[in-house]
Design an enzyme around this catalytic site. Structure first.
Site, PDB file in Angstrom:
ATOM      1  CE  LYS A 218      -3.944  -0.463   4.671  1.00  0.00           C
ATOM      2  NZ  LYS A 218      -5.275   0.136   4.895  1.00  0.00           N
TER       3      LYS A 218
ATOM      4  CG  HIS B 236      -2.113  -0.874   1.090  1.00  0.00           C
ATOM      5  ND1 HIS B 236      -2.043  -2.238   1.297  1.00  0.00           N
ATOM      6  CD2 HIS B 236      -3.400  -0.607   0.762  1.00  0.00           C
ATOM      7  CE1 HIS B 236      -3.246  -2.778   1.118  1.00  0.00           C
ATOM      8  NE2 HIS B 236      -4.077  -1.809   0.793  1.00  0.00           N
TER       9      HIS B 236
END
Length: 264
Positions: free
Chosen positions: A157, A153
């Protein structure tokens, strides 16, 4: 027409949700919850679509004054949990893409839904392809019990591993007998090198700029491997699932955890 509040409108996911609402005839934005720009119009904020709806810094005030049907929350675990509880207490059905809820929090939300006879949807991933990846992985686990999950990601995040990775592991666990993988005498010479452990499965998290949301589920067997992979190239990939959840949440009176339960 479904009247909608969006929490986190200036975030990348929140902005994508506003853009989706602007294109949908059956969704109507009535307010936003943000930590800035109290009582400003959405259209007055640079980079946001031209909605007349007001922005509220106080979530309770927003829920009280807008008379919404659905709250879309795409913020953080901390605020997602608070907003979900507040919305149910105000008769508003939450659709939440925030991951990181604990089992205790999910149980509390379930009880609130049933007490108030309201639906709620919490989805670790709103991308249809990601949901299919998880279901395919569950099926494959019947035949390949040795498996590792690699999720990647963007570097903003906050939670690791991702909610999608945890959900995938939970689904695999339903089909796979608990076992410790690798050599019994395996030793990490650098702590964490083998990743997180869930029921003997290893989960690895990568965080880098340039990534959006990506996951590989790698199964190993005698003389073969099987990789099930999904990539979200941009945040528009999640919006069909958000739209579907807004529609389906109006028809249910309990918590649904996972988009797969809404797909035909």
């Amino acid at each position: 027409m479904i009247d909608v509040i969006v929490a986190g409108p200036r975030g990348k996911m929140g902005t994508a949700a506003l853009e989706m609402i602007a294109e949908e005839e059956n969704l109507n934005l009535v307010g936003c919850i943000d930590r800035k720009n109290d009582q400003s119009r959405v259209k007055d904020i640079e980079g946001l679509p031209a909605f007349d709806a007001l922005i509220y810094e106080d979530a309770e005030q927003c829920l009280r004054e807008t008379k919404a049907d659905v709250l879309i929350d795409l913020t953080t675990p901390e605020f997602g949990y608070k907003h979900t509880k507040a919305s149910l207490n105000h008769g508003v059905r939450p659709v939440v893409g925030t991951t990181g809820f604990t089992e205790e929090q999910l149980q509390e939300i379930t009880e609130l839904c049933e007490e108030n006879k309201l639906g709620a949807v919490i989805a670790p991933n709103f991308a249809t392809g990601a949901v299919l990846m998880m279901q395919f992985a569950k099926w494959a686990a019947k035949h390949f019990p040795d498996v590792e999950i690699i999720e990647k990601h963007h570097d903003q995040k906050l939670d690791a591993p991702s909610g999608t990775a945890v959900k995938t592991a939970q689904l695999i666990k339903e089909e796979r007998k608990s076992k410790r993988q690798g050599h019994p005498d395996e030793k990490e010479t650098l702590q964490g090198a083998r990743g997180a452990d869930m029921d003997g499965m290893k989960i690895h998290s990568m965080r880098l700029p340039g990534l959006v949301a990506h996951q590989e589920v790698v199964f190993g067997g005698e003389g073969q491997t099987l990789t099930i992979k999904h990539d979200s190239m941009n945040r528009a990939s999640f919006m069909s699932g958000v739209k579907l959840s807004c529609e389906k949440v109006m028809e249910i009176n309990t918590l649904v955890y996972g988009l797969e339960h809404l797909l035909e």
